[in-house]
Motif scaffolding. Structure first.
Motif, mmCIF file in Angstrom:
data_model
loop_
_atom_site.group_PDB
_atom_site.id
_atom_site.type_symbol
_atom_site.label_atom_id
_atom_site.label_comp_id
_atom_site.label_asym_id
_atom_site.label_seq_id
_atom_site.Cartn_x
_atom_site.Cartn_y
_atom_site.Cartn_z
ATOM 1 N N ALA A 105 64.135 79.148 5.039
ATOM 2 C CA ALA A 105 62.677 79.008 5.092
ATOM 3 C C ALA A 105 62.120 79.725 3.870
ATOM 4 C CB ALA A 105 62.124 79.630 6.370
ATOM 5 N N MET A 106 61.302 79.011 3.121
ATOM 6 C CA MET A 106 60.680 79.613 1.939
ATOM 7 C C MET A 106 59.174 79.389 2.001
ATOM 8 S SD MET A 106 62.093 77.010 -0.963
ATOM 9 C CE MET A 106 62.673 75.430 -0.357
ATOM 10 N N PRO A 107 58.415 80.201 1.284
ATOM 11 C CA PRO A 107 56.964 80.043 1.305
ATOM 12 C C PRO A 107 56.547 78.693 0.717
ATOM 13 C CG PRO A 107 57.627 81.951 -0.042
ATOM 14 C CD PRO A 107 58.863 81.293 0.457
ATOM 15 N N PRO A 108 55.357 78.206 1.099
ATOM 16 C CA PRO A 108 54.922 76.883 0.645
ATOM 17 C C PRO A 108 54.723 76.769 -0.859
ATOM 18 C CG PRO A 108 53.172 77.981 1.873
ATOM 19 C CD PRO A 108 54.406 78.820 2.006
ATOM 20 N N GLU A 109 54.663 77.893 -1.570
ATOM 21 C CA GLU A 109 54.491 77.847 -3.032
ATOM 22 C C GLU A 109 55.788 77.524 -3.760
ATOM 23 O OE1 GLU A 109 51.738 80.833 -1.191
ATOM 24 O OE2 GLU A 109 53.907 80.671 -1.222
ATOM 25 N N VAL A 115 58.219 77.651 -8.634
ATOM 26 C CA VAL A 115 56.867 77.633 -8.076
ATOM 27 C C VAL A 115 56.314 76.222 -8.242
ATOM 28 C CG1 VAL A 115 54.535 78.557 -8.291
ATOM 29 C CG2 VAL A 115 56.513 80.062 -8.557
ATOM 30 N N VAL A 116 55.688 75.720 -7.195
ATOM 31 C CA VAL A 116 55.120 74.371 -7.204
ATOM 32 C C VAL A 116 53.592 74.495 -7.189
ATOM 33 C CG1 VAL A 116 54.963 72.171 -5.969
ATOM 34 C CG2 VAL A 116 57.098 73.471 -5.941
ATOM 35 N N PRO A 117 52.934 74.064 -8.256
ATOM 36 C CA PRO A 117 51.469 74.173 -8.264
ATOM 37 C C PRO A 117 50.837 73.205 -7.270
ATOM 38 C CG PRO A 117 52.225 72.957 -10.179
ATOM 39 C CD PRO A 117 53.454 73.440 -9.464
ATOM 40 N N ARG A 118 49.725 73.581 -6.734
ATOM 41 C CA ARG A 118 48.950 72.688 -5.869
ATOM 42 C C ARG A 118 48.215 71.721 -6.794
ATOM 43 N NH1 ARG A 118 51.139 72.309 -1.469
ATOM 44 N NH2 ARG A 118 49.262 71.428 -0.607
ATOM 45 N N ILE A 119 48.303 70.452 -6.511
ATOM 46 C CA ILE A 119 47.736 69.419 -7.381
ATOM 47 C C ILE A 119 46.694 68.619 -6.615
ATOM 48 C CG2 ILE A 119 48.273 67.333 -8.727
ATOM 49 C CD1 ILE A 119 49.530 69.894 -9.875
ATOM 50 N N GLU A 120 45.590 68.321 -7.260
ATOM 51 C CA GLU A 120 44.574 67.441 -6.693
ATOM 52 C C GLU A 120 44.646 66.121 -7.449
ATOM 53 O OE1 GLU A 120 39.744 66.967 -6.790
ATOM 54 O OE2 GLU A 120 40.575 68.986 -6.729
ATOM 55 N N ILE A 121 44.809 65.033 -6.736
ATOM 56 C CA ILE A 121 44.855 63.701 -7.348
ATOM 57 C C ILE A 121 43.425 63.172 -7.454
ATOM 58 C CG2 ILE A 121 45.692 61.319 -7.097
ATOM 59 C CD1 ILE A 121 47.923 63.346 -7.628
ATOM 60 N N ALA A 122 43.063 62.693 -8.646
ATOM 61 C CA ALA A 122 41.733 62.145 -8.873
ATOM 62 C C ALA A 122 41.872 60.761 -9.485
ATOM 63 C CB ALA A 122 40.926 63.058 -9.796
ATOM 64 N N GLU A 123 41.431 59.743 -8.781
ATOM 65 C CA GLU A 123 41.454 58.388 -9.325
ATOM 66 C C GLU A 123 40.244 58.206 -10.235
ATOM 67 O OE1 GLU A 123 41.697 53.709 -7.966
ATOM 68 O OE2 GLU A 123 41.645 55.270 -6.440
ATOM 69 N N VAL A 124 40.500 57.671 -11.455
ATOM 70 C CA VAL A 124 39.431 57.455 -12.425
ATOM 71 C C VAL A 124 39.523 56.042 -12.972
ATOM 72 C CG1 VAL A 124 39.311 59.898 -13.068
ATOM 73 C CG2 VAL A 124 40.813 58.350 -14.338
ATOM 74 N N GLY A 125 38.443 55.578 -13.558
ATOM 75 C CA GLY A 125 38.423 54.243 -14.153
ATOM 76 C C GLY A 125 39.070 54.214 -15.528
ATOM 77 N N GLU A 126 38.968 55.306 -16.275
ATOM 78 C CA GLU A 126 39.526 55.411 -17.621
ATOM 79 C C GLU A 126 40.149 56.788 -17.801
ATOM 80 O OE1 GLU A 126 39.612 53.029 -20.042
ATOM 81 O OE2 GLU A 126 38.684 51.625 -18.637
ATOM 82 N N LEU A 127 41.192 56.856 -18.630
ATOM 83 C CA LEU A 127 41.829 58.129 -18.958
ATOM 84 C C LEU A 127 41.354 58.596 -20.324
ATOM 85 C CD1 LEU A 127 45.495 57.331 -17.850
ATOM 86 C CD2 LEU A 127 43.775 58.675 -16.619
ATOM 87 N N PRO A 128 41.291 59.892 -20.553
ATOM 88 C CA PRO A 128 40.904 60.371 -21.891
ATOM 89 C C PRO A 128 41.946 59.966 -22.930
ATOM 90 C CG PRO A 128 41.414 62.214 -20.410
ATOM 91 C CD PRO A 128 41.555 60.966 -19.611
#
Length: 147
Positions: free
Chosen positions: A55-59, A120-133
């Motif tokens: 068992a390891m921490p969620p990070e 270490v696994v970073p927490r990621i937020e997925i954001a759908e966009v119409g165009e990428l930079p």
């Protein structure tokens, strides 16, 4: 510092828990918990038990990687490398070994078969966009910068 808990599974009291083989080693060596020797013929693969759960921490995640000595000397490596163990997995850790060498390779109980590296696994937020930079590279893929 992160705390990882290890549970030795019944019947595996003689199999060492993961351990670093030197003070600054990144990986913890894993030992085979086979009940009898397992021979992998050239081209064969096998799922080798380690005799523990954890068992390891969620990070964290744990990555299973080949041991360089087995790969170099015998052509034995891990498939699905690096294999990922997620923080919520509580089953026995097993190692998927493959013999890419020319000779059969026998795995004995207690033998060091792979290494486990924690990341270490970073927490990621997925954001759908119409165009990428835009970037200078753009969509250039395989081999786009030359040979």
């Amino acid at each position: 510092m992160f705390r990882v808990q290890f549970k030795r599974l019944p019947g595996n009291e003689d199999v060492p828990l993961p351990a670093r083989m030197s003070e600054w080693a990144a990986g913890f060596d894993l030992h085979a918990a086979v009940t009898e020797p397992v021979t992998l013929k050239p081209g064969e693969r096998g799922l080798i038990p380690t005799g523990f759960a954890m068992a390891m921490p969620p990070e964290l995640e744990a990555q299973i990687r080949p041991r360089s000595g087995l790969a170099y000397k015998h052509g034995v490596t891990c498939l699905n490398t690096p294999g990922t163990i997620d923080a919520d997995y509580r089953g026995e850790v097993k190692v998927l070994l493959a013999n890419l060498g020319q000779e059969p390779f026998t795995i004995a109980r207690g033998e060091r078969i792979a290494q486990m590296v924690f990341q270490v696994v970073p927490r990621i937020e997925i954001a759908e966009v119409g165009e990428l930079p835009d970037t200078e590279r753009g969509a250039g893929g395989f081999g786009h910068t030359g040979r």
